[in-house]
Write an enzyme that holds these catalytic residues in place. Structure first.
Site, short mmCIF file in Angstrom:
data_model
loop_
_atom_site.label_atom_id
_atom_site.label_comp_id
_atom_site.label_asym_id
_atom_site.label_seq_id
_atom_site.Cartn_x
_atom_site.Cartn_y
_atom_site.Cartn_z
N ASP A 45 -49.16 26.03 14.04
CA ASP A 45 -48.98 25.82 12.60
C ASP A 45 -47.90 26.75 12.05
OD1 ASP A 45 -50.97 23.86 12.51
OD2 ASP A 45 -52.54 25.37 12.33
N GLY A 51 -41.23 27.90 25.84
CA GLY A 51 -40.41 27.80 24.65
C GLY A 51 -40.48 26.45 23.96
N THR A 65 -42.91 21.77 21.59
CA THR A 65 -43.22 23.12 22.06
C THR A 65 -43.83 23.03 23.46
OG1 THR A 65 -45.41 23.08 21.01
CG2 THR A 65 -43.59 23.97 19.73
N ASN A 112 -46.58 19.33 20.37
CA ASN A 112 -46.55 20.10 21.61
C ASN A 112 -46.35 19.14 22.77
OD1 ASN A 112 -49.09 19.02 22.34
ND2 ASN A 112 -50.20 20.73 21.41
N ASN A 129 -59.77 23.77 5.92
CA ASN A 129 -61.06 23.89 6.61
C ASN A 129 -61.57 25.31 6.62
OD1 ASN A 129 -61.08 21.15 7.42
ND2 ASN A 129 -59.92 21.61 9.27
#
Length: 279
Positions: free
Chosen positions: A230, A202, A197, A178, A14
């Site tokens: 990423d 952490g 994540t 996440n 993108n």
């Protein structure tokens, strides 16, 4: 890493249009005083450039338009050391992400997929020693096809959050999310290997729902969180696919994520992977 890991990224490419503002707007609200930045992005391209800068031998499978943005995105990937011979050309325009980032580095993102919807695996072969990393800014049919065709290590970054078909859950050697995505995809509770994540808290690695490794976040100054996840995905895939132990690979990925957060770019400049490994 003694030898560069052969790594193929299958994913989005993108143009990121990023407005940096004092704060994120509420629904129906206009926030003035922003500064517009136009740069290379897309979760796939972000992960490819991060992996190449970390030292992997990276090829990118994706699609761009025939527009000037398509040529620009190819050039950016080439400059980062990514093999772009498998980047396809579509009649659709190159994908665009509209991003707002506040002074704390938090963001809101809307993606217009454009050419990313035309990625095709026809004629693509995957080697037995080749790791593959994909995300969900591409069609789920494409991810399912990867589950069927990839012969080596397969990692899936399940973002943006969508339910994963059983074929993908059963095949993926690693799924990365996440904490919000983890909550939105209940099937991950029993998946064979999932990295989660937690921002400033952490990351953890789970196998069939049991925690097997954890690593603290590395404190840093937050400039932009857009490319941090990423970069984390690229680093963790490189580590685990290369045989690095779970604890060390997770710690290195957290260090890479912190380096990415401290960089204002969606495709941050990074050192070689070994620099981030704990002693």
């Amino acid at each position: 890493m003694q030898n560069p890991l052969p790594l193929t990224i299958v994913g989005s490419i993108n143009v990121d249009l990023t407005a940096r503002a004092e704060r994120l707007p509420q629904a129906g609200e206009t926030v003035g005083g922003g500064r517009l930045v136009r740069e290379a992005g897309g979760k796939g391209a972000n992960q490819a450039t991060a992996a190449a800068r970390l030292g992997a031998a990276v090829r990118m499978i994706g699609a761009v338009g025939t527009d000037p943005d398509g040529a620009w995105m190819r050039a950016e990937l080439d400059a980062a050391g990514v093999d772009t011979t498998s980047v396809q050309t579509s009649d659709e325009p190159t994908g665009v992400a509209l991003i707002v980032v506040d002074r704390e580095g938090e963001n809101q993102i809307a993606v217009c997929e454009g050419a990313n919807g035309d990625i095709d695996l026809a004629g693509v072969e995957f080697g037995a020693d080749e790791a593959v990393l994909a995300q969900l800014e591409i069609s789920m049919d494409l991810v399912v096809a990867l589950a069927e065709q990839v012969r080596g290590y397969l990692a899936v970054n399940a973002a943006p959050a969508r339910d994963l078909p059983e074929a993908v859950l059963a095949r993926a050697d690693l799924i990365i999310v996440n904490e919000t995505e983890y909550a939105l995809i209940p099937a991950l509770r029993t998946a064979k290997r999932v990295a989660v994540t937690y921002g400033a808290d952490g990351a953890k690695l789970f196998e069939s729902g049991a925690e097997v490794a954890s690593a603290p976040a590395v404190k840093t100054t937050v400039e932009n969180t857009v490319g941090a996840g990423d970069a984390f995905c690229a680093a963790l895939t490189i580590g685990l696919a290369s045989g690095v132990s779970a604890d060390r690979a997770l710690a290195a990925a957290c260090a890479v994520g912190a380096a990415a957060v401290a960089d204002p770019r969606s495709q941050p400049l990074l050192s070689r992977y070994d620099v981030y490994l704990p002693a």
